[in-house]
Design a protein around this motif. Structure first.
Motif, PDB file in Angstrom:
ATOM      1  N   THR A   1       0.837  -1.196   0.000  1.00 35.66           N
ATOM      2  CA  THR A   1       0.000   0.000   0.000  1.00 35.66           C
ATOM      3  C   THR A   1       0.869   1.242   0.000  1.00 35.66           C
ATOM      4  O   THR A   1       2.079   1.179   0.257  1.00 35.66           O
ATOM      5  CB  THR A   1      -0.949   0.013   1.220  1.00 35.66           C
ATOM      6  OG1 THR A   1      -1.920   1.053   1.041  1.00 35.66           O
ATOM      7  CG2 THR A   1      -0.189   0.253   2.525  1.00 35.66           C
TER       8      THR A   1
ATOM      9  N   THR B   1       1.736   4.664   1.858  1.00 31.29           N
ATOM     10  CA  THR B   1       1.603   5.170   3.226  1.00 31.29           C
ATOM     11  C   THR B   1       1.875   6.659   3.350  1.00 31.29           C
ATOM     12  O   THR B   1       1.487   7.270   4.341  1.00 31.29           O
ATOM     13  CB  THR B   1       2.566   4.426   4.159  1.00 31.29           C
ATOM     14  OG1 THR B   1       3.904   4.579   3.684  1.00 31.29           O
ATOM     15  CG2 THR B   1       2.205   2.943   4.240  1.00 31.29           C
TER      16      THR B   1
ATOM     17  N   CYS C   1       4.742   0.496   1.142  1.00 34.35           N
ATOM     18  CA  CYS C   1       5.171  -0.513   2.114  1.00 34.35           C
ATOM     19  C   CYS C   1       4.443  -1.815   1.840  1.00 34.35           C
ATOM     20  O   CYS C   1       3.279  -1.815   1.397  1.00 34.35           O
ATOM     21  CB  CYS C   1       4.847  -0.079   3.553  1.00 34.35           C
ATOM     22  SG  CYS C   1       5.837   1.250   4.199  1.00 34.35           S
TER      23      CYS C   1
ATOM     24  N   VAL D   1       2.509  -5.016   3.502  1.00 32.39           N
ATOM     25  CA  VAL D   1       1.639  -5.111   4.672  1.00 32.39           C
ATOM     26  C   VAL D   1       1.628  -6.543   5.184  1.00 32.39           C
ATOM     27  O   VAL D   1       1.928  -7.494   4.452  1.00 32.39           O
ATOM     28  CB  VAL D   1       0.198  -4.661   4.335  1.00 32.39           C
ATOM     29  CG1 VAL D   1       0.184  -3.211   3.882  1.00 32.39           C
ATOM     30  CG2 VAL D   1      -0.434  -5.559   3.269  1.00 32.39           C
ATOM     31  N   ASP D   2       1.265  -6.672   6.469  1.00 32.19           N
ATOM     32  CA  ASP D   2       1.194  -8.003   7.062  1.00 32.19           C
ATOM     33  C   ASP D   2      -0.194  -8.604   6.845  1.00 32.19           C
ATOM     34  O   ASP D   2      -1.020  -8.039   6.100  1.00 32.19           O
ATOM     35  CB  ASP D   2       1.563  -7.960   8.557  1.00 32.19           C
ATOM     36  CG  ASP D   2       0.625  -7.067   9.366  1.00 32.19           C
ATOM     37  OD1 ASP D   2      -0.512  -6.783   8.897  1.00 32.19           O
ATOM     38  OD2 ASP D   2       1.016  -6.657  10.476  1.00 32.19           O
TER      39      ASP D   2
ATOM     40  N   GLN E   1      -2.668  -8.599   8.660  1.00 32.78           N
ATOM     41  CA  GLN E   1      -3.726  -7.730   9.162  1.00 32.78           C
ATOM     42  C   GLN E   1      -3.820  -6.431   8.363  1.00 32.78           C
ATOM     43  O   GLN E   1      -4.481  -5.482   8.776  1.00 32.78           O
ATOM     44  CB  GLN E   1      -3.479  -7.420  10.639  1.00 32.78           C
ATOM     45  CG  GLN E   1      -3.373  -8.647  11.532  1.00 32.78           C
ATOM     46  CD  GLN E   1      -4.599  -9.525  11.450  1.00 32.78           C
ATOM     47  OE1 GLN E   1      -5.733  -9.017  11.537  1.00 32.78           O
ATOM     48  NE2 GLN E   1      -4.403 -10.824  11.285  1.00 32.78           N
ATOM     49  N   ARG E   2      -3.097  -6.371   7.256  1.00 31.57           N
ATOM     50  CA  ARG E   2      -3.052  -5.203   6.362  1.00 31.57           C
ATOM     51  C   ARG E   2      -2.395  -3.991   7.014  1.00 31.57           C
ATOM     52  O   ARG E   2      -2.685  -2.837   6.657  1.00 31.57           O
ATOM     53  CB  ARG E   2      -4.448  -4.844   5.844  1.00 31.57           C
ATOM     54  CG  ARG E   2      -5.138  -5.985   5.132  1.00 31.57           C
ATOM     55  CD  ARG E   2      -6.514  -5.574   4.633  1.00 31.57           C
ATOM     56  NE  ARG E   2      -7.300  -6.731   4.266  1.00 31.57           N
ATOM     57  CZ  ARG E   2      -8.588  -6.684   3.925  1.00 31.57           C
ATOM     58  NH1 ARG E   2      -9.210  -5.522   3.883  1.00 31.57           N
ATOM     59  NH2 ARG E   2      -9.245  -7.788   3.605  1.00 31.57           N
ATOM     60  N   CYS E   3      -1.514  -4.216   7.985  1.00 26.16           N
ATOM     61  CA  CYS E   3      -0.773  -3.136   8.630  1.00 26.16           C
ATOM     62  C   CYS E   3       0.572  -2.977   7.929  1.00 26.16           C
ATOM     63  O   CYS E   3       1.269  -3.975   7.688  1.00 26.16           O
ATOM     64  CB  CYS E   3      -0.556  -3.441  10.115  1.00 26.16           C
ATOM     65  SG  CYS E   3      -2.091  -3.534  11.052  1.00 26.16           S
ATOM     66  N   PRO E   4       0.967  -1.744   7.591  1.00 23.69           N
ATOM     67  CA  PRO E   4       2.243  -1.534   6.899  1.00 23.69           C
ATOM     68  C   PRO E   4       3.431  -2.012   7.722  1.00 23.69           C
ATOM     69  O   PRO E   4       3.451  -1.891   8.956  1.00 23.69           O
ATOM     70  CB  PRO E   4       2.282  -0.021   6.689  1.00 23.69           C
ATOM     71  CG  PRO E   4       0.857   0.417   6.746  1.00 23.69           C
ATOM     72  CD  PRO E   4       0.191  -0.498   7.738  1.00 23.69           C
TER      73      PRO E   4
END
Length: 416
Positions: free
Chosen positions: A215, A217, A231, A233-234, A236-239
């Protein structure tokens, strides 16, 4: 203000759903109807979709968006169906009173039935967790498409696309053909959001890279966009900050989802579905407000215009029934498991129906079942399906009033 103008049917929107519904109503003998369209010309989003691929199931040929719209608009004009463009609907009540504003002034209609066909809008930058200023050079995919295809203006030269929705994929190809350099398409999900054919024809054929689970950021630039930070993402869609890299570019195009256009629906007290963003409807496509119906992208976002037209024509049949007398009650609730949403959300006894939904994730050997009281009502197997593709499941007449659950799973791994 003068007394409201009485109409059998008022259609809000002159796009593919509104035009198809109007023609179908006219063919079934409903003459006292009007289409209200806010744009200067009817046709909706199809006017700016100059690529082909429309009409493959409906007309068995590949048409551009304007050509597809013309197949409906020409007979609407030929039949003399009342159509007002440049007309913005500003009010809708639960008693089916429609208020519209145009150069002719303020007009009110009292309708026996109202058809919601307002389409959808794009999710914009303000809805995304991106840091930085808001420099020039950030566009939604539909706005970029309008600039290029309707206004003959280029939006940029070095381009990053966030999101792999169909419009974004199509614009990657379109901008490449116009001489721009599309650096890549970045998708936060682990799978593409658009149709597989668009991934192949718009990215693979032009060697445009697709970066899944990535995504944007941060935006860089003041007056004009100069670069973006992307970045990975994991789950959980967290960068993941350690994967950040800066990509120089002058344009960012957002293709990050569509939202049904339902401000007027809310105004009338129509209940909205938290998953689709569109109205809750019964199997006749009637909303929770009697006499107000919905079809097309205002109800749930479709993947092909052909399905929008077919859905609107089915709706027209139900409106004709409604004008002749009340429709049967629909007390049977419909839920989904393993699918993103199910439309319609309410069914009646004694009449067959067709359920529409999308699988929640890409599936090979997809099995779809409609289950009631532990009994399978019907079952369908699909070799491969993605969330970008709408799935349709005909179900038989229901004698029981118990809820119906639509289940999607992989027959090679039912737990998935």
């Amino acid at each position: 203000m003068n007394e409201p103008i009485m109409k059998d049917v008022v259609i809000l929107g002159g796009g593919p759903a509104g035009l198809a519904a109007a023609l179908a109503l006219h063919e079934q003998g409903v003459r006292d109807l009007v289409i209200l369209e806010r744009e200067p010309e009817a046709g909706g989003i199809l006017r700016q979709c100059i690529h082909d691929g429309f009409g493959l199931t409906r007309f068995h040929e590949a048409l551009t968006g304007p050509e597809y719209a013309k197949r409906f608009l020409d007979p609407v004009r030929a039949e003399g169906i009342e159509l007002h463009t440049g007309t913005t609907v500003t009010g809708l009540t639960d008693q089916r009173v429609v208020t519209a504003v145009s150069r002719r002034g303020l007009t009110q209609y009292q309708a026996r039935a109202v058809i919601l066909a307002m389409g959808c809008r794009e999710r914009a930058a303000g809805a995304l967790p991106m840091y930085g200023a808001r420099p020039a050079g950030v566009f939604t995919a539909g706005v970029a498409q309008a600039y290029v295809n309707l206004c003959n203006n280029m939006v940029g030269r070095e381009i990053v696309i966030l999101g792999s929705g169909d419009i974004g994929l199509i614009m990657a190809r379109r901008l490449t053909l116009e001489g721009a350099h599309v650096l890549g398409v970045y998708e936060i999900l682990p799978h593409p959001s658009g149709l597989p054919r668009n991934v192949t024809q718009c990215l693979d054929d032009f060697h445009i890279p697709l970066h899944l689970s990535h995504t944007v950021t941060e935006l860089h630039g003041a007056a004009r966009l100069e670069a973006v930070t992307v970045c990975a993402v994991d789950d959980q869609r967290c960068p993941l900050p350690e994967t950040a890299r800066r990509i120089p570019c002058d344009t960012l195009i957002l293709s990050v989802g569509l939202i049904p256009e339902n401000e007027l629906s809310r105004m009338a007290g129509v209940q909205l579905d938290s998953q689709t963003g569109g109205p809750v409807v019964d199997q006749f496509l009637q909303t929770t407000v009697p006499g107000i119906f919905a079809a097309g992208n205002v109800l749930h976002v479709h993947d092909v215009a052909d399905d929008v037209s077919a859905e609107a024509e089915f709706l027209a049949e139900q409106v004709v029934r409604y004008l002749a007398g009340p429709l049967p009650p629909c007390p049977i609730a419909v839920t989904g498991r393993g699918c993103g949403h199910v439309v319609p959300q309410q069914l009646c006894r004694g009449e067959a129906a067709v359920l529409s939904f999308r699988p929640a994730a890409p599936r090979r050997h997809l099995v779809v079942e409609a289950v009631q009281d532990g009994q399978t009502l019907c079952r369908r197997t699909i070799p491969y399906a993605t969330p970008a593709q709408m799935v349709h499941l005909p179900i038989p007449d229901l004698a029981d009033g118990s809820p119906v659950e639509v289940c999607c799973y992989d027959d090679e791994n039912p737990a998935v």
